[in-house]
Design an enzyme around this catalytic site. Structure first.
Site, PDB file in Angstrom:
ATOM      1  N   CYS A 136      44.271  32.981  27.860  1.00  0.00           N
ATOM      2  CA  CYS A 136      45.601  32.509  27.661  1.00  0.00           C
ATOM      3  C   CYS A 136      45.668  30.645  27.764  1.00  0.00           C
ATOM      4  CB  CYS A 136      45.346  32.207  29.502  1.00  0.00           C
ATOM      5  SG  CYS A 136      44.089  31.761  30.312  1.00  0.00           S
ATOM      6  N   CYS A 184      40.817  36.346  33.878  1.00  0.00           N
ATOM      7  CA  CYS A 184      40.861  35.038  34.552  1.00  0.00           C
ATOM      8  C   CYS A 184      38.782  34.760  35.419  1.00  0.00           C
ATOM      9  CB  CYS A 184      42.087  35.093  35.846  1.00  0.00           C
ATOM     10  SG  CYS A 184      43.378  35.287  35.151  1.00  0.00           S
TER      11      CYS A 184
HETATM   12 FE1  FES Z   1      43.896  31.119  32.338  1.00  0.00          FE
HETATM   13 FE2  FES Z   1      44.194  32.948  35.135  1.00  0.00          FE
HETATM   14  S1  FES Z   1      45.817  32.713  33.176  1.00  0.00           S
HETATM   15  S2  FES Z   1      42.416  31.525  33.876  1.00  0.00           S
END
Ligand code: FES
Length: 120
Positions: free
Chosen positions: A33, A102
């Site tokens: 992400c 995450c």
């Molecule tokens: Fe990036 Fe959770 S979506 S750390």
């Protein structure tokens, strides 16, 4: 969707901030992400005396970083390095599968900081 513990650590994260004169610092990013976590450690006699984190990321990442720092505080470097993502997720009362990545950043940053400390 999120456990009460996750919500507690997200809304009231422990050990947030930076540390002046940290003995070890490391930052990692998530390929999934693009978010990042930075960890600061104060180490004395092989024990993590204090730990701080800064996470630029989602609620699950903040809650996981908060829990990870609580789990490693007061531990030896060897004990801290053995704490797994599963330990963090279990301590949080679980995370949705798509949010498990995450929870990985804080421990990755922690291990990187310990490795750099040990190599100095
Ligand atoms: Fe990036 Fe959770 S979506 S750390």
């Amino acid at each position: 969707m999120y456990s009460e513990t996750v919500m507690d650590h997200f809304t009231n994260p422990r050990n947030v901030g930076e540390m002046e004169d940290a003995d070890a610092v490391a930052e990692v990013g998530s390929l999934a992400c693009g978010d990042t976590t930075k960890i600061f450690l104060r180490i004395k006699d092989n024990i993590i005396e204090d730990v701080k984190f800064k996470t630029f990321g989602c609620g699950a990442a903040i809650a996981s970083s908060s829990m990870a720092t609580e789990l490693v505080k007061g531990k030896s470097l060897e004990e801290a390095a053995k704490i797994s993502t599963q330990d963090v997720v279990e301590a949080l009362g679980g995370l949705p599968t798509q949010k498990v990545h995450c929870s990985v950043m804080a421990l990755d940053a922690l291990r990187k900081a310990i490795e750099e400390y040990n190599s100095n």
